[in-house]
Design an enzyme around this catalytic site. Structure first.
Site, PDB file in Angstrom:
ATOM      1  CG  ASP A  97      -7.095  -1.962   4.880  1.00 17.72           C
ATOM      2  OD1 ASP A  97      -7.101  -3.317   3.884  1.00 17.72           O
ATOM      3  OD2 ASP A  97      -7.379  -0.933   4.630  1.00 17.72           O
TER       4      ASP A  97
ATOM      5  CG  ASP B  15      -8.349   0.231  -0.484  1.00 18.45           C
ATOM      6  OD1 ASP B  15      -7.781   1.585  -1.401  1.00 18.45           O
ATOM      7  OD2 ASP B  15      -8.722  -0.134  -1.474  1.00 18.45           O
TER       8      ASP B  15
END
Length: 188
Positions: free
Chosen positions: A15, A17
């Site tokens: 991922d 953020d």
């Protein structure tokens, strides 16, 4: 619970953020990209182990009209320069109500990454900071590792099969599960 060692792990999807970079809500400004402490080193270790690397990221900032896809791509290029490079980037530009196949926890981005990397989804591990990151792994047939942050809900931690305290620990778990014969890849 550790990752299943009976799978031939060949790749690692992150991922963006709060996993690779400090979360700036709806960030589409490359100047605001700040790596999570230890992210570059963790990614380098995964690459050195021979793992294929990618990023799967929901970026609803595009659907909300707060940024263009080009701005998001420029921000991702900055992440790639500071933390990567990554073999593949998969971005969902849609909002939660758009009913797309790619927005996590739906499997579209993981399946796309697997196809582009030339491996089955079962050979991938997804590392992220919220429940949708581990759910997308499960939905796509991959494995997931949750690296909780202060915004990770307790029920997301409870539901995760594998939890790591840090990104470095998550990468260590993946490398250990991949074993000493991690796939040799042609990166030319």
């Amino acid at each position: 619970m550790p990752l299943a060692p009976d799978r031939a792990i060949r790749g690692l999807l992150f991922d963006r953020d709060d996993t690779l970079v400090v979360d700036v809500p709806y960030n589409a400004d490359p100047r605001l990209v700040v790596p999570v402490p230890g992210a570059r080193r963790a990614v380098e270790r995964a690459r050195a182990a021979g793992l294929l690397l990618g990023v799967v990221t929901n970026q609803s900032v595009v659907a909300k009209g707060l940024a263009t896809r080009e701005q998001v791509d420029a921000t991702n290029a900055r992440v790639d320069a500071l933390v990567g490079p990554f073999d593949v980037w998969c971005v969902c530009p849609h909002d939660a109500g758009d009913d797309c196949a790619c927005r996590k926890p739906r499997p579209g981005m993981v399946l796309d990454a697997a196809e582009r990397l030339g491996v089955p989804p079962e050979a991938l591990v997804v590392v992220g900071d919220i429940g949708a990151d581990v759910q997308v792994a499960r939905t796509a047939g991959a494995q997931g590792v949750l690296v909780p942050t202060p915004r990770t809900r307790p029920e997301e931690v409870d539901a995760a099969e594998t939890v790591a305290a840090t990104l470095a620990e998550a990468v260590d778990l993946v490398i250990a599960a991949a074993g000493p014969s991690t796939v040799e890849t042609d990166r030319t």
